[in-house]
Design an enzyme around this catalytic site. Structure first.
Site, PDB file in Angstrom:
ATOM      1  N   THR A  13      26.628  21.064 -16.707  1.00 58.48           N
ATOM      2  CA  THR A  13      27.420  21.343 -15.979  1.00 58.48           C
ATOM      3  C   THR A  13      29.494  20.736 -16.372  1.00 58.48           C
ATOM      4  O   THR A  13      29.990  20.681 -16.178  1.00 58.48           O
ATOM      5  CB  THR A  13      27.647  21.084 -14.698  1.00 58.48           C
ATOM      6  OG1 THR A  13      26.194  21.436 -13.919  1.00 58.48           O
ATOM      7  CG2 THR A  13      28.541  21.418 -13.677  1.00 58.48           C
ATOM      8  N   ALA A  43      25.417  16.953 -27.711  1.00 59.67           N
ATOM      9  CA  ALA A  43      23.969  16.027 -28.729  1.00 59.67           C
ATOM     10  C   ALA A  43      23.638  16.279 -26.748  1.00 59.67           C
ATOM     11  O   ALA A  43      24.080  16.587 -26.232  1.00 59.67           O
ATOM     12  CB  ALA A  43      23.074  14.656 -28.015  1.00 59.67           C
ATOM     13  N   GLY A 134      34.831  12.886  -8.930  1.00 58.12           N
ATOM     14  CA  GLY A 134      35.249  14.229  -9.120  1.00 58.12           C
ATOM     15  C   GLY A 134      36.528  13.771  -9.507  1.00 58.12           C
ATOM     16  O   GLY A 134      36.847  13.175 -10.143  1.00 58.12           O
ATOM     17  N   GLU A 190      22.839  16.214  -7.479  1.00 58.77           N
ATOM     18  CA  GLU A 190      22.130  16.000  -8.953  1.00 58.77           C
ATOM     19  C   GLU A 190      21.181  16.318  -9.101  1.00 58.77           C
ATOM     20  O   GLU A 190      20.312  17.567  -8.056  1.00 58.77           O
ATOM     21  CB  GLU A 190      22.363  14.385  -7.934  1.00 58.77           C
ATOM     22  CG  GLU A 190      23.511  13.199  -7.679  1.00 58.77           C
ATOM     23  CD  GLU A 190      24.130  13.009  -8.524  1.00 58.77           C
ATOM     24  OE1 GLU A 190      24.055  12.903  -9.699  1.00 58.77           O
ATOM     25  OE2 GLU A 190      25.846  13.663  -8.431  1.00 58.77           O
ATOM     26  N   ASP A 201      23.727   8.532  -3.366  1.00 57.82           N
ATOM     27  CA  ASP A 201      24.968   8.795  -4.672  1.00 57.82           C
ATOM     28  C   ASP A 201      26.721   7.920  -4.225  1.00 57.82           C
ATOM     29  O   ASP A 201      27.138   7.819  -4.649  1.00 57.82           O
ATOM     30  CB  ASP A 201      24.852  10.365  -4.685  1.00 57.82           C
ATOM     31  CG  ASP A 201      26.126  11.027  -5.292  1.00 57.82           C
ATOM     32  OD1 ASP A 201      26.131  10.571  -6.735  1.00 57.82           O
ATOM     33  OD2 ASP A 201      27.410  11.462  -4.578  1.00 57.82           O
ATOM     34  N   LYS A 205      28.512   4.694  -5.435  1.00 55.97           N
ATOM     35  CA  LYS A 205      30.276   5.397  -5.215  1.00 55.97           C
ATOM     36  C   LYS A 205      30.617   3.849  -4.547  1.00 55.97           C
ATOM     37  O   LYS A 205      31.736   3.637  -5.170  1.00 55.97           O
ATOM     38  CB  LYS A 205      30.554   6.844  -4.926  1.00 55.97           C
ATOM     39  CG  LYS A 205      30.523   8.132  -5.886  1.00 55.97           C
ATOM     40  CD  LYS A 205      30.653   9.605  -5.428  1.00 55.97           C
ATOM     41  CE  LYS A 205      29.690  10.297  -6.345  1.00 55.97           C
ATOM     42  NZ  LYS A 205      29.653  12.018  -5.522  1.00 55.97           N
ATOM     43  N   GLY A 302      31.993  19.299  -9.554  1.00 58.55           N
ATOM     44  CA  GLY A 302      31.885  21.023  -9.776  1.00 58.55           C
ATOM     45  C   GLY A 302      32.611  20.542 -11.413  1.00 58.55           C
ATOM     46  O   GLY A 302      32.881  19.779 -11.687  1.00 58.55           O
TER      47      GLY A 302
HETATM   48  P1  NDP Z   1      23.163  18.299 -15.711  1.00 60.86           P
HETATM   49  O1  NDP Z   1      21.595  18.962 -15.339  1.00 60.86           O
HETATM   50  O2  NDP Z   1      24.459  19.550 -15.545  1.00 60.86           O
HETATM   51  O3  NDP Z   1      24.011  18.408 -16.789  1.00 60.86           O
HETATM   52  C1  NDP Z   1      22.951  17.118 -18.136  1.00 60.86           C
HETATM   53  C2  NDP Z   1      22.408  17.346 -19.266  1.00 60.86           C
HETATM   54  O4  NDP Z   1      22.675  16.310 -20.015  1.00 60.86           O
HETATM   55  C3  NDP Z   1      21.380  18.994 -19.323  1.00 60.86           C
HETATM   56  O5  NDP Z   1      21.923  20.152 -20.143  1.00 60.86           O
HETATM   57  C4  NDP Z   1      20.556  18.284 -20.280  1.00 60.86           C
HETATM   58  O6  NDP Z   1      19.317  18.934 -21.123  1.00 60.86           O
HETATM   59  C5  NDP Z   1      21.237  16.788 -21.005  1.00 60.86           C
HETATM   60  N1  NDP Z   1      19.911  16.321 -21.488  1.00 60.86           N
HETATM   61  C6  NDP Z   1      19.766  15.350 -20.299  1.00 60.86           C
HETATM   62  N2  NDP Z   1      18.743  14.106 -21.243  1.00 60.86           N
HETATM   63  C7  NDP Z   1      19.598  14.403 -22.633  1.00 60.86           C
HETATM   64  C8  NDP Z   1      19.036  13.838 -23.811  1.00 60.86           C
HETATM   65  N3  NDP Z   1      18.228  12.102 -23.745  1.00 60.86           N
HETATM   66  N4  NDP Z   1      19.709  13.999 -24.541  1.00 60.86           N
HETATM   67  C9  NDP Z   1      20.205  15.027 -24.387  1.00 60.86           C
HETATM   68  N5  NDP Z   1      20.858  15.513 -23.439  1.00 60.86           N
HETATM   69  C10 NDP Z   1      19.954  15.723 -22.826  1.00 60.86           C
HETATM   70  O7  NDP Z   1      24.444  17.106 -14.965  1.00 60.86           O
HETATM   71  P2  NDP Z   1      25.911  17.444 -14.728  1.00 60.86           P
HETATM   72  O8  NDP Z   1      26.670  18.203 -15.967  1.00 60.86           O
HETATM   73  O9  NDP Z   1      25.543  17.603 -12.841  1.00 60.86           O
HETATM   74  O10 NDP Z   1      25.945  15.739 -14.378  1.00 60.86           O
HETATM   75  C11 NDP Z   1      25.801  14.939 -15.832  1.00 60.86           C
HETATM   76  C12 NDP Z   1      26.755  13.930 -14.755  1.00 60.86           C
HETATM   77  O11 NDP Z   1      28.429  13.583 -14.494  1.00 60.86           O
HETATM   78  C13 NDP Z   1      25.662  12.963 -13.721  1.00 60.86           C
HETATM   79  O12 NDP Z   1      25.599  11.382 -14.092  1.00 60.86           O
HETATM   80  C14 NDP Z   1      26.403  13.038 -12.470  1.00 60.86           C
HETATM   81  O13 NDP Z   1      26.298  12.400 -11.553  1.00 60.86           O
HETATM   82  C15 NDP Z   1      27.560  13.639 -12.744  1.00 60.86           C
HETATM   83  N6  NDP Z   1      28.321  13.642 -12.023  1.00 60.86           N
HETATM   84  C16 NDP Z   1      28.518  15.038 -11.940  1.00 60.86           C
HETATM   85  C17 NDP Z   1      28.969  16.081 -11.300  1.00 60.86           C
HETATM   86  C18 NDP Z   1      29.222  17.732 -10.840  1.00 60.86           C
HETATM   87  O14 NDP Z   1      29.576  17.920  -9.934  1.00 60.86           O
HETATM   88  N7  NDP Z   1      28.180  18.054 -12.042  1.00 60.86           N
HETATM   89  C19 NDP Z   1      30.547  15.545 -10.395  1.00 60.86           C
HETATM   90  C20 NDP Z   1      30.360  13.706 -10.621  1.00 60.86           C
HETATM   91  C21 NDP Z   1      29.449  13.373 -11.431  1.00 60.86           C
HETATM   92  P3  NDP Z   1      18.283  19.629 -19.951  1.00 60.86           P
HETATM   93  O15 NDP Z   1      18.864  20.263 -18.518  1.00 60.86           O
HETATM   94  O16 NDP Z   1      17.917  20.725 -21.027  1.00 60.86           O
HETATM   95  O17 NDP Z   1      17.175  18.364 -18.973  1.00 60.86           O
HETATM   96  N1  HSE Z   2      26.965  15.318  -6.187  1.00 59.92           N
HETATM   97  C1  HSE Z   2      27.334  14.539  -6.734  1.00 59.92           C
HETATM   98  C2  HSE Z   2      28.359  14.990  -4.983  1.00 59.92           C
HETATM   99  C3  HSE Z   2      28.298  14.751  -7.872  1.00 59.92           C
HETATM  100  O1  HSE Z   2      27.715  15.942  -4.314  1.00 59.92           O
HETATM  101  O2  HSE Z   2      29.392  14.845  -4.780  1.00 59.92           O
HETATM  102  C4  HSE Z   2      29.647  14.318  -8.077  1.00 59.92           C
HETATM  103  O3  HSE Z   2      29.581  13.573  -7.892  1.00 59.92           O
END
Ligand code: NDP
Ligand code: HSE
Length: 436
Positions: A13, A43, A134, A190, A201, A205, A302
């Site tokens: 995401t 990666a 975010g 998450e 979570d 924060k 998001g």
């Molecule tokens: P996602 O699960 O959407 O993305 C993570 C990606 O990393 C997936 O494509 C996953 O692949 C890949 N991945 C997992 N393990 C490995 C590995 N060992 N090597 C390479 N790639 C790997 O997560 P988000 O984008 O939602 O979140 C990412 C970070 O951002 C987290 O720390 C989250 O807490 C933080 N965050 C998220 C927000 C949100 O709105 N979503 C907002 C703020 C912070 P696969 O799916 O195949 O496992």
């Molecule tokens: N899971 C988290 C939330 C993503 O809902 O706020 C943003 O950090």
């Protein structure tokens, strides 16, 4: 001008959002950063997804450790999440002399002290604007904008998923499970949604914010954490009748003798701006001695809102990586040798108002017994409602709001109240903050 070369770990995401915004606004960002910021390698375990998002324009690998060792890369952006492999990768990147940008609040709240020490020793930057709220630039506000102030407290809606669930349940009357599924589909939740629902979570924060605000180490393991899974619809309704909304708040307060660090459902007066923050929106109130009260509001989750914060960090790295470490803004707002080991207070010592719901036999004298117990604990009542029992009902609910008191007095009173034969269920106790 030589470009800042970025290696992206994880193109889910937030990684996908980061790739898209950096591509779309490349020229503009480069004018601000003073050099192009270029993703040179991605990666992800899922190479098909990575190919689809990048359109094959970037070198791809499924070996994240190869990326953090790639000599062409200046900055590693960690968007995998969790504190397993992400920790190893971040430490390896630092060890290889690379700057790190991460959105991973779990990693920083739990292992931040070790990670920032490693970065300091290696002279590299660890930037984390996206880790809290975010797209809202709250880290920059605390680290730079409010630097003149003694910060007194922070109270924030810092988990979009739970705020979305509470709003959907209240406005649309949909169930908890349906609202959670929607939040997952929208990419807010998450990987393990219990982190959202159980307040973990938000605790990650608020731990990070407390370190920035008070110049203390990360103390996640001492934070009090309560989520929304046990919150009952009846309490949301009674709170509304009394002029309050219930929100999952992260609270950090400076007190003489320690810091309060807690996450729990909280009653807030409905007239406060923050009580009207709905959906996945986040808001953080900061009370400070010089500026007074400031509030920061925006999308807390998001793809692109979070990418906005990730890229802001990349621009900071582009501007600052050539400066010597002592000329950079300290990662945690205070100079590393000025961090003080002030500890988190036990919950028994925190100060708060309280909402109490008691299920009682509808008999004469019940209220007098209860108020006597509260008075014995020096607890004064601010407001009260007693539901009229329905036809044929022998029990009713009494709801009380207390003035500010210490939690240990409320706990002692509840133990005595629950021992009364006329009290038929466990007392529901919620905390209440005026945030005035
Ligand atoms: P996602 O699960 O959407 O993305 C993570 C990606 O990393 C997936 O494509 C996953 O692949 C890949 N991945 C997992 N393990 C490995 C590995 N060992 N090597 C390479 N790639 C790997 O997560 P988000 O984008 O939602 O979140 C990412 C970070 O951002 C987290 O720390 C989250 O807490 C933080 N965050 C998220 C927000 C949100 O709105 N979503 C907002 C703020 C912070 P696969 O799916 O195949 O496992
Ligand atoms: N899971 C988290 C939330 C993503 O809902 O706020 C943003 O950090």
């Amino acid at each position: 001008m030589k470009s800042l070369n970025v290696g992206l770990l994880g193109i889910g995401t937030v990684g996908g959002g980061t790739f898209n915004v950096l591509t779309r606004n490349a020229a503009l960002i480069s004018r601000r950063a003073g050099r192009p910021i270029r993703i040179v390698q991605v990666a992800d375990k899922n190479l098909a997804l990575a190919r689809e998002v990048t359109g094959g324009k970037v070198e791809l690998t499924d070996d994240a450790f190869a990326l953090v060792a790639n000599p062409a890369i200046d900055v590693v952006v960690e968007l995998i999440g969790g504190y397993g492999v992400a920790k190893e990768l971040v430490l390896a990147a630092i060890n290889n002399g690379k700057h790190v940008v991460t959105a991973n609040k779990a990693l920083l709240a739990v292992h931040g002290n070790e990670i920032f020490a490693a970065a300091r020793a290696r002279g590299v930057i660890v930037a984390f604007e996206a880790a809290v709220a975010g797209g809202i630039p709250i880290i920059k506000a605390l680290r730079e904008g409010l630097t003149a102030n003694r910060i007194q407290w922070i109270a924030g809606i810092i988990n979009g998923t739970t705020n979305f669930i509470l709003s959907e349940m209240r406005d649309k009357g949909i169930s908890f499970d349906v609202a959670l599924k929607e939040a997952q589909l929208l990419g807010y939740a998450e990987a393990d949604p219990t982190f959202d629902i159980e307040g973990i979570d938000a605790a990650h924060k608020i731990t990070i914010l407390s370190a920035l605000a008070f110049g203390i180490p990360m103390q996640f393991n001492r934070a009090h954490v309560e989520g929304i899974s046990k919150l009952e619809a009846a309490d949301i309704k009674y709170a509304e009748q009394l002029g309050y909304r219930i929100k999952l708040l992260g609270i950090a307060k400076w007190r003489v003798g320690g810091v309060e660090l807690r996450v729990h459902p909280t009653l807030i007066p409905a007239r406060r701006l923050i009580a009207n923050v709905e959906g996945a929106m986040n808001a953080i109130l900061v009370q400070a001695d010089a500026v007074g009260s400031t509030m920061y509001y925006g999308k807390g989750a998001g793809a692109e809102p979070t990418a906005s914060a990730v890229i802001a960090d990349l621009v900071d790295v582009a501007r600052l990586h050539t400066a010597s470490p002592e000329h950079r803004v300290p990662s945690l707002a205070f100079q590393p040798d000025a961090v003080k080991d002030t500890s988190v207070m036990p919950m028994a010592d925190i100060e708060s108002g309280y909402y109490l719901r008691l299920r009682v036999e509808d008999k004469r004298g019940v209220l007098a017994d209860i108020t006597r117990i509260l008075a014995d604990q020096q607890i004064s009542i601010d407001a009260m409602i007693q539901r009229e029992p329905g036809e044929g009902e022998s029990q009713t609910d009494i709801i009380m709001l207390t003035h500010v008191t210490q939690e240990k007095f409320v706990d002692a009173a509840i133990t005595k109240i629950e021992a009364l034969s006329v009290v038929t269920q466990k007392v529901v106790r919620l905390r209440m903050e005026e945030l005035g």
